[in-house]
Structures are given as C-alpha cells and as structure tokens.
Design an enzyme around this catalytic site. Structure first.
Site, PDB file in Angstrom:
ATOM      1  N   GLU A 147      17.886 -40.284   2.065  1.00 15.02           N
ATOM      2  CA  GLU A 147      18.521 -40.475   0.758  1.00 15.02           C
ATOM      3  C   GLU A 147      17.650 -41.318  -0.169  1.00 15.02           C
ATOM      4  O   GLU A 147      17.549 -41.049  -1.365  1.00 15.02           O
ATOM      5  CB  GLU A 147      19.897 -41.123   0.926  1.00 15.02           C
ATOM      6  CG  GLU A 147      20.910 -40.296   1.694  1.00 15.02           C
ATOM      7  CD  GLU A 147      21.404 -39.085   0.920  1.00 15.02           C
ATOM      8  OE1 GLU A 147      21.006 -38.924  -0.251  1.00 15.02           O
ATOM      9  OE2 GLU A 147      22.165 -38.297   1.494  1.00 15.02           O
ATOM     10  N   ASP A 294      19.460 -27.674   5.517  1.00 17.27           N
ATOM     11  CA  ASP A 294      19.272 -27.008   4.237  1.00 17.27           C
ATOM     12  C   ASP A 294      17.931 -27.265   3.547  1.00 17.27           C
ATOM     13  O   ASP A 294      17.135 -26.349   3.318  1.00 17.27           O
ATOM     14  CB  ASP A 294      20.430 -27.360   3.288  1.00 17.27           C
ATOM     15  CG  ASP A 294      20.712 -28.865   3.211  1.00 17.27           C
ATOM     16  OD1 ASP A 294      20.004 -29.646   3.883  1.00 17.27           O
ATOM     17  OD2 ASP A 294      21.632 -29.266   2.482  1.00 17.27           O
ATOM     18  N   GLU A 388      34.623 -28.887   0.861  1.00 19.73           N
ATOM     19  CA  GLU A 388      33.491 -29.294   1.692  1.00 19.73           C
ATOM     20  C   GLU A 388      33.234 -28.303   2.821  1.00 19.73           C
ATOM     21  O   GLU A 388      32.102 -28.133   3.261  1.00 19.73           O
ATOM     22  CB  GLU A 388      33.733 -30.686   2.275  1.00 19.73           C
ATOM     23  CG  GLU A 388      33.360 -31.824   1.355  1.00 19.73           C
ATOM     24  CD  GLU A 388      31.853 -31.914   1.122  1.00 19.73           C
ATOM     25  OE1 GLU A 388      31.191 -32.755   1.742  1.00 19.73           O
ATOM     26  OE2 GLU A 388      31.333 -31.125   0.300  1.00 19.73           O
ATOM     27  N   GLU A 406      25.319 -28.059  -5.991  1.00 16.73           N
ATOM     28  CA  GLU A 406      24.529 -26.950  -5.443  1.00 16.73           C
ATOM     29  C   GLU A 406      24.943 -25.591  -6.023  1.00 16.73           C
ATOM     30  O   GLU A 406      24.088 -24.726  -6.264  1.00 16.73           O
ATOM     31  CB  GLU A 406      24.635 -26.918  -3.916  1.00 16.73           C
ATOM     32  CG  GLU A 406      23.857 -27.994  -3.203  1.00 16.73           C
ATOM     33  CD  GLU A 406      24.544 -29.352  -3.240  1.00 16.73           C
ATOM     34  OE1 GLU A 406      23.881 -30.365  -2.949  1.00 16.73           O
ATOM     35  OE2 GLU A 406      25.757 -29.393  -3.578  1.00 16.73           O
TER      36      GLU A 406
END
Length: 949
Positions: A147, A294, A388, A406
């Site tokens: 992150e 991803d 989610e 996204e």
C-alpha cells in the site's frame, strides 16, 4: 488499474513485437486505434451533456477533497460520518486495512496528480507545498509495503512527473526543484530493508522508522505475502531508478518478479494467492484475477510498456493464455486451483476483478472485456454498487462497498477503445449513484451494506486518487486536459508516470529469461501493442451485439446446478441427491455420496460425520454436486438460527441538513414491530429519563409520539421497550454503553426478549453501537430537532422528502444546484477477507444452537468448528432431516428458470440477498456459501500434491 490514453501511431509501419523503447513515442496507446469507430449501440451524448457531467465530477471532487482538507488534514484519511480525521492508534483497529495508514497525510499525497488532471493547478501547487512542509516519512509505525508503494511512493512520483511538466510550461511550479522526487527517494530507501529475504520477495510490512526485525520494529516475523503484494512494485521502483539514476530500486523489484515467475505452477502457468517469502512454497493455491493477484498481472504488461523489456510481455501473455483457458468462463471469472485448474475453488467473485476488462483492453482482447464489464454493470444496476463479493448467480456474498474505482476504470478504457456512447451512460449512472447513496455532508461514505444502504465511516484515499480521475477523463475532451494524457501510463493507483522513462537511465540488464521456461505460441502476440490489426470488426453495432445477450444475466440468472436438474429430469436420469432427502442408513444414498467425493464417518455418540474431498469425486460435475450438497447440509444445521435471527436494519437521519444522506447500520430485535413486514417508522428522537430506560420514565411528555433514545445496560431489552412504549414512544433506539464500540469492528447482534411473552411490545426497537449512536446524539446537540426513519433498508430520498421544502439537488442528485453548507461536527472507521479460500476438503456438523440473551449474528457460532478445522455434518442414523428450504426453494422443475425477484416477492430485498446466519461486522459470510470462505484445509492440499505427483 489499466493503461491511460488515446491512440496514435499504431499503423502497420510499426514492427510486431518491436522493443518498446524504439516505439514508445509512436505506439504508446495503440489499444485505442479504433477510437474513431463509433459503436452505434447508444445515442451519442452531446458535448454539452458531457461537459455538464464533467463539471459534476469536478464538484464531487471538491466536496470530497475540501472536506478532507477542512476536517481531516493532516490525518491520513477522512471519516465522513463524524467529520474528522482517521489517525492510526486513535481509532479502533480495523486490522490489515489500517496498514495503509502511516501518519503521512495519505489522502493528500494520493490526490496530487488528480488535482492536475482535473485542471486544478493552483490547488496542486498549494498541496505540494503542504506535502513538503508538513509530511514526515520517519514515523514509528508499521505499514504495508504494497500500500505504501502504490499510494505514497506512487503519489510522490506522479506528483513529481506533473510538477516538472507544469514547470516546463512556464506558468506554475517555477520554484520546484525535484523536492517530491527527493521525498520519494527517501521513502524508497525506507522500503528496501523489506527485501532482505533469501527469495527476494519483500516482507509484507515494514516499520518506517526502524525497518525490519529489530525489537522496536514490531514486524519482520511474517512468513507469507500475497502475489500482488510482491509483484506490484516494478512500475514505481523502476520509475524511481530511472528518475534518480539509483538502479537498486529497479533491481530489487525485478528480482521479486523473477522469483514469482519461476514459482508459477508449470503445468497450468498459474500463480497462487499467497506465497512463503522464504521458501517460495505456495501457501494458498487458488488462482484468479481478483484480490491477492490482480495487479501482478497488470504490472507485467505495463512493465513492458514502460520499460521496453520483452520478457515482461512474454510472461504476461503466458499467464493470460492460462487465465482465458481456465479462469475465464464468460462472462464470469472464477478462481481455480493451480494444480487442478479445471476445478473451481470458489462459487463467488470479488469486486477487485472489475479492473480486468480494462487490462484486457490494453491487451487488445475486446470481446471478453465487453462481456465481463456488462455482467458487472448488471450487478451494479441491481444493487446500486458492486458488492465486495457476489455469487455465480449474482447474489450478494459480502455486502460492503468501499467506493472502489475499478469498474469506473474499465468503463473509461472500454469507451476509449470503442467510442461507444453506451459507456458514457454507464459513467453517468456511477455519478448518480455516488451522489444519491454515498454522498454525506462531510464527503462520501463507503457503503457498509449495499442491500440496506447503510454507511461506513470511511473514505479511502484511493477514492480521490482514482475514481474522480477516471470519471473526469471519461467525459473530457482532449482540450479539457492541460497536458497530453497519452504521454503517460497509469499505475494501479492511477498515478501517472511518463513514457519517456523507457529511454532514461537504462542500466538494468534485459536478459530474456522467459523463454527458458516456456515455449510460447506466437498467436499470444497477435493482439498485443504494437498492433498492426484493428481491435474489432469495423461494425458500429459490434459492442452492442456482445452486450445484448447479457442484459438480463443478473435478474434472469439460472444457476448451472438448477439447469442440470431440469436436464436430468428431461433425460430420465435421477436428479442429484438433496441434503433434505439424505438418509444415513440408505445404501443408495451412501453410494451417491461416494461418487460426489463425500465420505461418511460414524461417531461414538451416534452422529454421522460427512467429509468432502473434491479430488475424490468421480467427475468435476459430481464434485459440484457434492459442494452443493455440503452447502445444503450447513443450511440444515443452522435452521434453528434461521428461525430466530433477522437481517440488519437501517436508521436514516432525514431532517435538515442530512435529508436521508446518513444511514446507520442497526441491529434488529426479536420482539416488537417487524420492520420488514410493516411500514417504516418515522419520527423525531428524544432521550428518555432515566437514560437506561429501566424504570418508569419521568419525562413521558418528551418522548410522547417520538422515537426514544435509551442506553444499553442494567435491565433487559424488552423491559426498556415496555417502559418507553408505556410513555407513548412510537419506537426505540438502544445505544451501546460501551464507549467507542462500532459496527465497523464488532459483529452486529439482535436484541433478544426476556424469556417471557413479548407480544405486548408493539413498537419497533433497533440497536446502535456507541459510535453510530453518537452521530445521532451529536446531531441533537447541534440541531436540537432530529428526525429519523427506522426501516428494513434505506429509503429513496425522493420518497423521504416528498412534500417538503428542500434543495432540489437532494432529490435530483445534482450537486451543481447545492447551495447549503454541510454541517461541521464538533465531535468526533483486501487486507480484505477475500484472502480466505474455498477448501477442497469440506465437512459439516449439524448441531442445535442455544439462543443467548443477545443472539449473535456471527457466522461462526460456538457449536460450529473453528475456521481452520474440518466441518462435520452429523445426523442421527435413524432420523430423516426436515426440509429447511420450504419457503426458500430456488430449484425450478418445470423446465423454466425461476426469477429470484418473483420467487421471493413476499420478502424484502435484504432477505433475498442475505442469509440469516450472517455477521454484519467486518466479514460478511452468508451461510449458503460458507464453504467458500473457510480457510484452506492443509490435509486436502497435501493429498492434492500427492495426486499431482
């Protein structure tokens, strides 16, 4: 999380598979070579409407960014419900989510290049000055390497990239002298100790001040990391090396990528979700394109674009071939086992995979991108936001939505690739939903439950870094942007890195090691930039023709298992064994169980234990039947809870200045008016005296005709309800007496009765944790009269405000018409549970549950085994199990697919999408898919390894 930009120089003069460094300037964005081809599936949107929507995006960003700067800065993030900043250590821990917070003004840094994209250059210059003067990167705090890299390092590099661009233009940033780059370099060196492992894979966390493994560091003992965590570093680290000339950063990131490539499963060419950073063994062996993996795939392709190294492209194409072979089941993308890629590992999908259509556009594979995007859009139209996680038949699996960008990202890239105005309408829907359901006076609040419309007190930094950037670019013309967006590539956090880095400071060896491991099919490269072919046929209805069959895929979905049952009836074959029909003494049933990979064990106490090993099933279809059978068994075991438990409720503040924009998650009661069966209750709130409500009220005139606020404790819930009802209250809200408690960190429960007959209680009763309750109490202190709505789910604002004089933007969701100032409160919430895995060894235990005074809605009651053990299904040998699905049967036997909405029209949408045995805390786990949530069964994978050998 895909590439930026338009399309130029993608003609046939560019050689196929030429080194990117030679063609970056002329073929940077050939993915949109067909932008000029309008797909006439939707009416064209006028320039005026596009400008209006673009201006609306600008106003929304101002609302979010302005409230962060006013109420939260220099904290990392804004808490939009309580109008204050989220400071690490001062709020209840949210677990891994808080690892993104490092006391470095995260939202400000993450928003830097968004300000420039939105043409807010003056604000950008002010923000850069604040970062340089206020931000400290030497804090004693443990943060996520992943992150911190994508948000902070990426934010500093994106800010630097646009700062030097503005300086070259000569109007802004003339004083700038690479200060952001120096901060980025400082942060890069702070992250380097995380790579001190034998494999080269970084530790998942690091202390900004003390690094790794020192006693004061409080980190460095971890053994596992996710594939995306280790594989999403190359863009930022390589850019830092190219900007500064310090090659060490790119070298470390390349070594991590090389190791992941070596450890892929050679027969399937897939990678798992979690890997041991010391041994390289896969810890979680499921594979997909969502959470945990991803951006690893994304960065392989974009590393080729930015760095010009063919090996990254070859690796991506090898993985992509495996993804389309095993994971893609259009329009679905389902996780599989890396050693058994024909076997699905889950019955649900997570929201993070919404980036994948955008990546497919960059790859040039348009058709599956359109299909998956359309499926996701249908889910959004059903629930307003993308949950989610959702099941293969499109029911809600995890109900939260933290305002993820996204889907907006993929919408932007599909529009750039097709020019189809349909995607402008999709973007318009996203804007309307954000304003209608997520906008609150102090920003935009994440959705705690998309079914009820309740909010969570969080506004993540990625919302400002990505969402507004993609939405603005979707509607903007080229002249609306002050620089050429085609000269940059987007990172996974949508930060901008210039393509000219591909020819700068190239001191890294580009030895192509990929071909040593795999023989590549040249067809993998047919549709990859630089591209000599058009992206899709020159047919104006091409995209529409792909979308059309998927228009009703959500509302009219018919699960594969149901279709198989119908087909088996028509063919004369016996349908699969249902759990309700199972008899442990029936030899035929035992033979069917064996075929499904389910074994039976007789326990000493007379019960029967059922265990499923999917790999022991006779076929993949039998394994699927076994999975469904075990799921039904778990539903049977929880039937007693189903009869006693209720879904969550909503408390919606409808008075000025909230107007229904603040929705609080509330726990239901097992007594009183059932809000799911009766009209909602609306009224002003008043505190009872005594506040605990445990005796006759001394202020009945104050609560008469109102909704009484009472404090938890000192007596039974039912006694409180009777006392306020006797005083004339029309409803009651019990507020937790445990200061600081929150539905963000504690599982919601329902209030139980007192063991007596509670039919005399006629008013609705709801429970709020302390934090949610304080929002109402603060509103009373500031506005005196506060009106709320008690309901089973949040109501539409137009219905709430019917007949009232209110600003029109509240109903129309048009913030351009907003005149009122949002109130300021004088007081003061992936990582995500998607890290769990569907086991291949499953067990179920049918055990009766006792109902405590506060019946927990947690999905793992005491009598069920812990998540890391087997689940046992036990029934009496002589007892036939009753049918628990009497009112919930979803199988159609007449040859037609039953519409879920019609089938459950007597129930609320909340009941339709949820299972009563659910925790509405951090991790929402419907019981009908709990098998897909439990942790990996080590024994099963050991058996799988042996079978592979």
């Amino acid at each position: 999380m895909s590439e930026a930009g338009g399309g130029r120089g993608c003609g046939s003069s560019v050689p196929q598979r030429a080194p990117w460094s030679l063609v970056a300037a002329t073929a940077a964005f050939c993915l949109v070579s067909a932008t000029s081809v309008w797909t006439a599936g939707a009416a064209p949107m006028s320039r005026e409407e596009r400008q209006k929507l673009g201006n609306q995006v600008l106003e929304m960003f101002d609302h979010a960014y302005g409230n962060y700067m006013e109420h939260a800065y220099p904290a990392d993030e804004l808490m939009p419900l309580t109008c204050r900043g989220r400071v690490r250590g001062q709020e209840p821990s949210r677990g891994d989510v808080d690892d993104a917070l490092g006391k470095f003004s995260l939202t400000l840094i993450d928003s830097l290049d968004t300000l420039v994209v939105l043409n807010k250059t003056k604000e950008f210059e002010d923000a850069v000055r604040k970062v340089l003067s206020d931000v400290n990167l030497d804090n004693d705090v443990v943060v996520s390497v992943f992150e911190t890299n994508i948000r902070v390092l990426g934010g500093l590099l994106g800010g630097h990239s646009l700062a030097i661009m503005l300086k070259e233009k000569g109007e802004y940033m003339q004083w700038y002298n690479d200060e952001l780059l120096q901060m980025a370099k400082q942060l890069g060196y702070k992250l380097l100790p995380a790579f001190n492992t034998t494999s080269g894979l970084p530790y998942p966390r690091i202390n900004l001040k003390f690094g790794i493994r020192k006693p004061e560091a409080r980190t460095g003992t971890e053994t596992d990391t996710c594939t995306a965590c280790a594989g999403t570093l190359i863009l930022e680290f390589a850019a830092l090396s190219r900007f500064t000339g310090a090659t060490i950063f790119e070298e470390y990131a390349r070594k991590a990528l090389d190791f992941l490539w070596e450890k892929r499963q050679r027969s399937s060419n897939l990678v798992g979700v979690t890997i041991n950073i010391h041994t390289g063994d896969w810890v979680r062996k499921d594979s997909g394109v969502g959470a945990g993996i991803d951006s690893y795939y994304e960065y392989l392709l974009k590393a080729y674009v930015l760095l010009g190294d063919d090996s990254f492209l070859e690796r991506f194409n090898t993985h992509y071939d495996a993804i389309m072979r095993y994971i893609s089941q259009p329009p679905l993308l389902l996780d599989v086992h890396i050693h058994k890629p024909m076997l699905n590992a889950r019955t649900w999908m997570d929201a993070l995979l919404a980036f994948f259509p955008g990546l497919q556009v960059l790859k040039g594979d348009i058709r599956p991108a359109i299909e998956t995007h359309e499926m996701l859009y249908q889910v959004i139209k059903k629930h307003n936001f993308l949950p989610e996680a959702f099941t293969t038949d499109f029911r809600v699996h995890w109900a939260q939505h933290p305002l993820r960008p996204e889907f907006a990202e993929s919408t932007y890239f599909l529009y750039k690739a097709t020019g189809d105005p349909y995607y402008l309408e999709v973007g318009k829907t996203l804007i309307e939903n954000l304003n209608k359901y997520a906008r609150v006076p102090c920003g935009f609040a994440a959705m705690k439950d998309v079914r009820t419309g309740s909010h969570e007190d969080r506004m993540d930094s990625f919302f400002l870094a990505e969402m507004f950037k993609y939405l603005y670019l979707l509607f903007a013309d080229k002249e609306d942007i002050i620089f050429d967006i085609e000269d940059y590539i987007f990172t996974t956090e949508a930060h901008l890195l210039p393509l000219w880095l591909s020819t700068t400071n190239q001191s890294i060896s580009k030895k192509n090691t990929t071909s040593e491991y795999t023989e590549l099919d040249d067809s993998n490269f047919d549709w990859t930039c630089p591209n000599t072919q058009i992206l899709f046929p020159n047919d104006p209805l091409y995209a529409q023709s792909i979308r059309e069959p998927l228009k009703n895929v959500v509302d009219k979905s018919c699960p594969r298992g149901i279709i198989r049952v119908e087909e088996s009836f028509r063919s004369g074959a016996k349908p699969p064994l249902r759990a309700r029909d199972f008899m442990a003494t029936n030899p035929e049933h035992l033979e069917i169980l064996k075929k499904m990979g389910v074994s039976l064990i007789h326990l000493k106490d007379g019960r029967v234990q059922l265990v499923q090993h999917a790999i022991q099933a006779a076929s993949s279809i039998d394994a699927e039947d076994g999975l469904r059978f075990m799921q039904e068994m778990i539903e049977l075991s929880s039937q007693q809870q189903k009869e006693q438990q209720l879904p969550p409720r909503a408390v919606q503040i409808v008075s000025h200045p909230f107007f229904g924009r603040v929705v609080l998650t509330a726990g239901p009661a097992q007594f009183g008016l059932d809000l799911s069966k009766h009209k909602e209750t609306r009224g002003f709130v008043a505190s009872s005296k005594p506040y605990n409500g445990c005796s006759e009220l001394t202020n009945p005139e104050a609560v008469m005709g109102k909704i009484a606020l009472i404090q938890r404790g000192q007596c039974m819930f039912a006694e409180k309800a009777r006392n306020i009802q006797n005083a004339g209250a029309i409803g009651g809200i019990v507020i937790d007496d445990n200061e600081g408690s929150s539905s963000d960190t504690a599982p919601l429960f329902q209030m139980a009765g007192d063991g007596k007959d509670t039919d005399d209680i006629k008013i609705p009763m709801l429970f709020l944790f302390s934090k949610e309750g304080s929002i109402i109490l603060d509103a009373i202190r500031e506005y005196e009269e506060v009106e709320v709505l008690l309901s089973d789910k949040a109501k539409d604002r137009a219905a709430i405000l019917k007949g009232k004089m209110i600003p029109s933007y509240i109903i129309n969701s048009n913030p351009e018409m907003e005149n009122e100032e949002p109130p300021s409160s004088e007081n003061d919430s992936q990582n995500q549970s998607a890290e769990q895995i569907a086991p291949t060894s499953q067990e179920v235990d049918l055990v009766d549950q006792e109902s405590p005074e506060e019946s927990s809605l947690n999905s793992q009651p005491e009598s069920l085994p812990p998540a890391d053990t087997d689940n046992a299904a036990s029934v009496s040998p002589s007892e036939q199990i009753p049918d628990p699905m009497e009112n919930h049967e979803t199988m159609s036997l007449d040859g037609e697919c039953t519409d879920l909405d019609n089938q459950l029209q007597e129930q609320s949408e909340t009941e339709e999408d949820s299972n009563p045995n659910v925790s509405w805390g951090k991790k929402v786990q419907p019981i009908d898919s709990i098998l897909a949530d439990w942790n990996e069964d080590i024994e099963a994978f050991e058996m799988m390894e042996k079978d592979e050998l």
